[in-house]
Write a protein that holds these residues in place. Structure first.
Motif, PDB file in Angstrom:
ATOM      1  N   MET A 178     -35.370 -46.402 -30.411  1.00  0.00           N
ATOM      2  CA  MET A 178     -34.632 -46.045 -31.623  1.00  0.00           C
ATOM      3  C   MET A 178     -35.588 -45.400 -32.643  1.00  0.00           C
ATOM      4  N   PRO A 179     -35.288 -44.210 -33.131  1.00  0.00           N
ATOM      5  CA  PRO A 179     -36.179 -43.517 -34.082  1.00  0.00           C
ATOM      6  C   PRO A 179     -36.051 -44.086 -35.496  1.00  0.00           C
ATOM      7  N   ARG A 180     -36.713 -45.197 -35.730  1.00  0.00           N
ATOM      8  CA  ARG A 180     -36.628 -45.844 -37.039  1.00  0.00           C
ATOM      9  C   ARG A 180     -37.446 -45.087 -38.094  1.00  0.00           C
ATOM     10  N   ILE A 181     -36.966 -45.110 -39.305  1.00  0.00           N
ATOM     11  CA  ILE A 181     -37.678 -44.473 -40.422  1.00  0.00           C
ATOM     12  C   ILE A 181     -38.848 -45.354 -40.823  1.00  0.00           C
ATOM     13  N   SER A 182     -40.058 -44.784 -40.803  1.00  0.00           N
ATOM     14  CA  SER A 182     -41.250 -45.549 -41.158  1.00  0.00           C
ATOM     15  C   SER A 182     -41.840 -45.149 -42.506  1.00  0.00           C
ATOM     16  N   ARG A 183     -41.546 -43.923 -42.958  1.00  0.00           N
ATOM     17  CA  ARG A 183     -42.120 -43.468 -44.239  1.00  0.00           C
ATOM     18  C   ARG A 183     -41.225 -42.412 -44.857  1.00  0.00           C
ATOM     19  N   ILE A 184     -41.163 -42.423 -46.183  1.00  0.00           N
ATOM     20  CA  ILE A 184     -40.445 -41.398 -46.947  1.00  0.00           C
ATOM     21  C   ILE A 184     -41.369 -40.876 -48.035  1.00  0.00           C
ATOM     22  N   GLU A 185     -41.440 -39.557 -48.141  1.00  0.00           N
ATOM     23  CA  GLU A 185     -42.228 -38.913 -49.193  1.00  0.00           C
ATOM     24  C   GLU A 185     -41.333 -37.948 -49.959  1.00  0.00           C
ATOM     25  N   MET A 186     -41.597 -37.795 -51.249  1.00  0.00           N
ATOM     26  CA  MET A 186     -40.859 -36.850 -52.069  1.00  0.00           C
ATOM     27  C   MET A 186     -41.834 -36.022 -52.898  1.00  0.00           C
ATOM     28  N   TYR A 187     -41.505 -34.746 -53.037  1.00  0.00           N
ATOM     29  CA  TYR A 187     -42.343 -33.794 -53.760  1.00  0.00           C
ATOM     30  C   TYR A 187     -41.488 -33.018 -54.767  1.00  0.00           C
ATOM     31  N   HIS A 188     -42.083 -32.705 -55.896  1.00  0.00           N
ATOM     32  CA  HIS A 188     -41.469 -31.743 -56.811  1.00  0.00           C
ATOM     33  C   HIS A 188     -42.178 -30.415 -56.620  1.00  0.00           C
ATOM     34  N   VAL A 189     -41.409 -29.373 -56.363  1.00  0.00           N
ATOM     35  CA  VAL A 189     -41.949 -28.050 -56.053  1.00  0.00           C
ATOM     36  C   VAL A 189     -41.556 -27.070 -57.148  1.00  0.00           C
ATOM     37  N   ALA A 190     -42.513 -26.268 -57.591  1.00  0.00           N
ATOM     38  CA  ALA A 190     -42.263 -25.230 -58.589  1.00  0.00           C
ATOM     39  C   ALA A 190     -42.986 -23.961 -58.145  1.00  0.00           C
ATOM     40  N   VAL A 191     -42.220 -22.983 -57.674  1.00  0.00           N
ATOM     41  CA  VAL A 191     -42.777 -21.720 -57.189  1.00  0.00           C
ATOM     42  C   VAL A 191     -42.633 -20.680 -58.298  1.00  0.00           C
ATOM     43  N   PRO A 192     -43.734 -20.189 -58.875  1.00  0.00           N
ATOM     44  CA  PRO A 192     -43.629 -19.188 -59.952  1.00  0.00           C
ATOM     45  C   PRO A 192     -43.006 -17.892 -59.447  1.00  0.00           C
ATOM     46  N   LEU A 193     -42.101 -17.324 -60.242  1.00  0.00           N
ATOM     47  CA  LEU A 193     -41.487 -16.043 -59.920  1.00  0.00           C
ATOM     48  C   LEU A 193     -42.323 -14.914 -60.508  1.00  0.00           C
ATOM     49  N   GLU A 194     -42.246 -13.741 -59.898  1.00  0.00           N
ATOM     50  CA  GLU A 194     -43.018 -12.598 -60.380  1.00  0.00           C
ATOM     51  C   GLU A 194     -42.553 -12.172 -61.765  1.00  0.00           C
ATOM     52  N   THR A 195     -41.256 -12.170 -61.962  1.00  0.00           N
ATOM     53  CA  THR A 195     -40.666 -11.865 -63.267  1.00  0.00           C
ATOM     54  C   THR A 195     -39.563 -12.877 -63.525  1.00  0.00           C
ATOM     55  N   ALA A 196     -39.158 -13.014 -64.764  1.00  0.00           N
ATOM     56  CA  ALA A 196     -38.119 -13.980 -65.105  1.00  0.00           C
ATOM     57  C   ALA A 196     -36.799 -13.599 -64.449  1.00  0.00           C
ATOM     58  N   PHE A 197     -36.143 -14.600 -63.891  1.00  0.00           N
ATOM     59  CA  PHE A 197     -34.817 -14.431 -63.299  1.00  0.00           C
ATOM     60  C   PHE A 197     -33.798 -14.983 -64.285  1.00  0.00           C
ATOM     61  N   ARG A 198     -32.786 -14.187 -64.607  1.00  0.00           N
ATOM     62  CA  ARG A 198     -31.785 -14.577 -65.598  1.00  0.00           C
ATOM     63  C   ARG A 198     -30.438 -14.785 -64.906  1.00  0.00           C
ATOM     64  N   PRO A 199     -30.204 -15.992 -64.406  1.00  0.00           N
ATOM     65  CA  PRO A 199     -28.977 -16.241 -63.641  1.00  0.00           C
ATOM     66  C   PRO A 199     -27.733 -16.050 -64.484  1.00  0.00           C
ATOM     67  N   SER A 200     -26.765 -15.365 -63.919  1.00  0.00           N
ATOM     68  CA  SER A 200     -25.532 -15.099 -64.660  1.00  0.00           C
ATOM     69  C   SER A 200     -24.818 -16.384 -65.030  1.00  0.00           C
ATOM     70  N   TRP A 201     -25.009 -17.429 -64.227  1.00  0.00           N
ATOM     71  CA  TRP A 201     -24.288 -18.684 -64.439  1.00  0.00           C
ATOM     72  C   TRP A 201     -24.898 -19.561 -65.527  1.00  0.00           C
ATOM     73  N   ILE A 202     -26.089 -19.196 -66.044  1.00  0.00           N
ATOM     74  CA  ILE A 202     -26.686 -19.915 -67.176  1.00  0.00           C
ATOM     75  C   ILE A 202     -27.056 -18.873 -68.229  1.00  0.00           C
ATOM     76  N   PRO A 203     -26.105 -18.421 -69.034  1.00  0.00           N
ATOM     77  CA  PRO A 203     -26.400 -17.375 -70.013  1.00  0.00           C
ATOM     78  C   PRO A 203     -27.561 -17.759 -70.932  1.00  0.00           C
ATOM     79  N   GLY A 204     -28.439 -16.800 -71.155  1.00  0.00           N
ATOM     80  CA  GLY A 204     -29.541 -17.003 -72.076  1.00  0.00           C
ATOM     81  C   GLY A 204     -30.733 -17.726 -71.506  1.00  0.00           C
ATOM     82  N   TYR A 205     -30.744 -17.996 -70.210  1.00  0.00           N
ATOM     83  CA  TYR A 205     -31.815 -18.802 -69.620  1.00  0.00           C
ATOM     84  C   TYR A 205     -32.723 -17.941 -68.748  1.00  0.00           C
TER      85      TYR A 205
END
Length: 419
Positions: free
Chosen positions: A1-28
């Motif tokens: 049985m493939p039991r879970i032995s470890r869990i890891e979590m990461y926060h990832v932030a990949v810089p964009l070349e230029t600012a992306f202005r999503p239509s669904w969040i006006p002004g952001y």
């Protein structure tokens, strides 16, 4: 049985070349591709990955809930994993994005891509270029022509103006310029209206009907989410009225139960559940089957990150004859590019003339670039079996921890699963 032995979590932030202005969040102005990454490791060392989009570090501390709930369980027992994630959501934390990690493990153990586990075959998927920003008509025409030159034969526009004439003018300009050679869809982003930075238009049924009439005259293929996500009666009325198919359903965190109700009510002609939000792979499979039974089209939302795209790509392959002709392919250069979207993947999902070959690697079909993870990611949680024991002692005290452990051994799911 493939039991879970470890869990890891990461926060990832990949810089964009230029600012992306999503239509669904006006002004952001979005300057990074942010998401939280989970790695689930079994006792034999098989790893499953998944990722959920994030605005910041809002999930810090979340691991202390996940670890005790999952460590020691069978990672391939999908119904049990779904139940545990459901229980964790009772306090308001929606966790659909974690579930694909267990399918990743299941596929790797079987030596097959997830879509093959589910009965689909390898092949090529047609893509539509999904834009993300608002643009003036001429700039939008130039963008459409650029995507056509790259091989795309379908494109999705974004409209989000307070003046409906501005929205219609943009669609008309693109239709007149490329409508004879490209399929055109329009996303209104009304289902989950966001006003965190600036105000946003709020559509009602009369405006949606007028827009649908204009789009029908312009030959638009579908209109996406022109009404609030819980306006079920209005959605159904618009779907009956419109000469253009109405689409939606991407972020309904009520999952299968909510989407089943919406299918039964006829809210949309095309359903677009994103497995990272709408119940994971397991529940999305049921949504696909319900669409098949009701004669409705299915095509998933994929605009999260490269891992979310990979998950929904697997499900698009399973959609069969009810899947729409094209899969969403998020692309908005120079800000939102394949390289930034898929920055953690050894092999990004780069298209070939507007098409994509289904991956043949086992599991979800991608490999995490550990060097990129070290560059862009910060680990904020790690727990194995020993760490779980120490956590229980520290959090509950010796007597309570021993009682919980004894109960799990004699009455819990762990003992039943291993019997």
């Amino acid at each position: 049985m493939p039991r879970i032995s470890r869990i890891e979590m990461y926060h990832v932030a990949v810089p964009l070349e230029t600012a992306f202005r999503p239509s669904w969040i006006p002004g952001y102005p979005q300057t990074e591709n942010r998401f939280d990454l989970i790695r689930v490791i079994t006792e034999s060392g098989v790893q499953g990955w998944s990722a959920g989009p994030s605005m910041g570090r809002e999930r810090r501390g979340f691991g202390e809930l996940i670890g005790p709930y999952l460590i020691g369980l069978d990672a391939t027992d999908i119904p049990l994993m779904q139940q545990r994630l459901r229980e964790m959501a009772y306090l308001g934390l929606r966790n659909s994005w974690i579930e694909p990690a267990f399918w990743d493990i299941k596929g790797k153990l079987a030596g097959k891509p997830v879509y093959q586990l589910l009965g689909a075959e390898a092949g090529r998927i047609k893509l539509y270029a999904s834009t993300g920003e608002l643009k003036a008509p001429q700039a939008r025409v130039e963008e459409a022509e650029a995507r056509y030159a790259e091989g795309f034969r379908a494109i999705k526009l974004r409209v989000h103006d307070f003046d409906e004439r501005v929205d219609i003018a943009q669609v008309a300009a693109v239709a007149q310029a490329v409508g004879h050679k490209m399929t055109i869809a329009v996303d209104v982003n009304q289902a989950w209206r966001v006003t965190a930075v600036a105000d946003a238009p709020l559509w009602d049924l009369p405006r949606a009907k007028r827009f649908a009439d204009a789009c029908a005259d312009l030959g638009v293929a579908w209109i996406e989410e022109p009404l609030p996500m819980d306006a079920y009666a209005e959605q159904a009325e618009l779907t009956r009225y419109s000469r253009v198919p109405i689409a939606g359903g991407e972020l309904h965190t009520g999952g299968l139960a909510e989407l089943k109700m919406m299918i039964e009510r006829g809210c949309y002609a095309y359903f677009q559940p994103d497995a990272m939000f709408t119940g994971g792979i397991g529940e999305t499979l049921e949504v696909i089957r319900l669409c098949q039974a009701a004669g409705l089209k299915y095509t998933p939302h994929t605009w999260t990150n490269g891992i979310g795209f990979a998950v929904n790509l697997q499900l698009m392959a399973v959609g069969g004859d009810r899947a729409y002709s094209f899969l969403e392919y998020p692309l908005n250069p120079p800000s939102w590019t394949v390289e930034k979207r898929d920055a953690l993947l050894v092999s990004p999902f780069d298209h070939e003339r507007g098409e994509l070959e289904l991956p043949t690697a086992p599991g979800l079909g991608f490999e995490i670039d550990l060097r990129a993870l070290r560059r862009y990611g910060t680990r904020f949680f790690s727990m194995g079996k020993l760490g779980l024991a120490w956590h229980a002692l520290r959090d509950k005290g010796f007597q309570a921890a021993r009682e919980i452990h004894r109960t799990r051994l004699t009455q819990g799911v762990n003992s039943r699963a291993s019997a």
